[in-house]
Design a protein around this motif. Sequence first.
Motif, PDB file in Angstrom:
ATOM      1  N   MET A 144       0.842  -1.173   0.000  1.00 48.87           N
ATOM      2  CA  MET A 144       0.000   0.000   0.000  1.00 48.87           C
ATOM      3  C   MET A 144       0.891   1.241   0.000  1.00 48.87           C
ATOM      4  O   MET A 144       1.852   1.314   0.755  1.00 48.87           O
ATOM      5  N   ILE A 145       0.520   2.175  -0.840  1.00 47.68           N
ATOM      6  CA  ILE A 145       1.265   3.433  -0.876  1.00 47.68           C
ATOM      7  C   ILE A 145       0.311   4.553  -1.290  1.00 47.68           C
ATOM      8  O   ILE A 145      -0.602   4.337  -2.083  1.00 47.68           O
TER       9      ILE A 145
ATOM     10  N   GLU B 259      11.137   0.898  -7.986  1.00 47.89           N
ATOM     11  CA  GLU B 259      10.191   0.312  -7.035  1.00 47.89           C
ATOM     12  C   GLU B 259       9.907   1.324  -5.942  1.00 47.89           C
ATOM     13  O   GLU B 259      10.802   2.039  -5.491  1.00 47.89           O
TER      14      GLU B 259
ATOM     15  N   GLU C 119       7.829   1.803  -2.213  1.00 51.79           N
ATOM     16  CA  GLU C 119       7.190   1.088  -1.107  1.00 51.79           C
ATOM     17  C   GLU C 119       6.950   2.057   0.039  1.00 51.79           C
ATOM     18  O   GLU C 119       7.720   2.989   0.253  1.00 51.79           O
ATOM     19  N   ALA C 120       5.882   1.837   0.759  1.00 53.71           N
ATOM     20  CA  ALA C 120       5.560   2.682   1.909  1.00 53.71           C
ATOM     21  C   ALA C 120       6.595   2.493   3.010  1.00 53.71           C
ATOM     22  O   ALA C 120       7.421   1.586   2.963  1.00 53.71           O
TER      23      ALA C 120
ATOM     24  N   ARG D  89       6.182   1.388   5.871  1.00 52.57           N
ATOM     25  CA  ARG D  89       6.008   0.074   6.480  1.00 52.57           C
ATOM     26  C   ARG D  89       4.966  -0.703   5.706  1.00 52.57           C
ATOM     27  O   ARG D  89       4.142  -0.117   5.015  1.00 52.57           O
ATOM     28  N   ARG D  90       5.009  -2.004   5.813  1.00 55.52           N
ATOM     29  CA  ARG D  90       4.037  -2.854   5.115  1.00 55.52           C
ATOM     30  C   ARG D  90       2.807  -3.067   5.982  1.00 55.52           C
ATOM     31  O   ARG D  90       2.916  -3.147   7.199  1.00 55.52           O
ATOM     32  N   TYR D  91       1.658  -3.165   5.346  1.00 55.37           N
ATOM     33  CA  TYR D  91       0.398  -3.386   6.045  1.00 55.37           C
ATOM     34  C   TYR D  91      -0.191  -4.699   5.595  1.00 55.37           C
ATOM     35  O   TYR D  91      -0.232  -4.990   4.401  1.00 55.37           O
ATOM     36  N   THR D  92      -0.663  -5.481   6.529  1.00 56.46           N
ATOM     37  CA  THR D  92      -1.307  -6.752   6.210  1.00 56.46           C
ATOM     38  C   THR D  92      -2.780  -6.505   5.901  1.00 56.46           C
ATOM     39  O   THR D  92      -3.336  -5.454   6.272  1.00 56.46           O
TER      40      THR D  92
ATOM     41  N   ASP E 118      -4.455  -5.581   9.024  1.00 55.36           N
ATOM     42  CA  ASP E 118      -4.239  -4.183   9.410  1.00 55.36           C
ATOM     43  C   ASP E 118      -5.253  -3.283   8.712  1.00 55.36           C
ATOM     44  O   ASP E 118      -5.852  -2.397   9.329  1.00 55.36           O
TER      45      ASP E 118
END
Length: 68
Positions: free
Chosen positions: A1-2, A26, A28-29, A31-34, A37
């Motif tokens: 997600m970004i 590339e 990327e945010a 942090r990564r979100y599941t 989340d």
Amino acid sequence: MIATADVGRLAAQLLQEKYQGRRVVELEAARRYTPNDVGATFAKILGRPVQTKAVPRETWGALFKSQG
């Protein structure tokens, strides 16, 4: 997600750079979100439970078409 603003910012920056050939960028945010989340955030915003479900990749095309 970004965030779309972050995508736009990077795209604008890349368009101003001088570059020849092909490259892959590339993004990327922080942090990564599941999926859980994201579901929890929607539940908080909507004030009701939200359940996340995995959708098999092979069904994505038909599912998107069925949703218009």
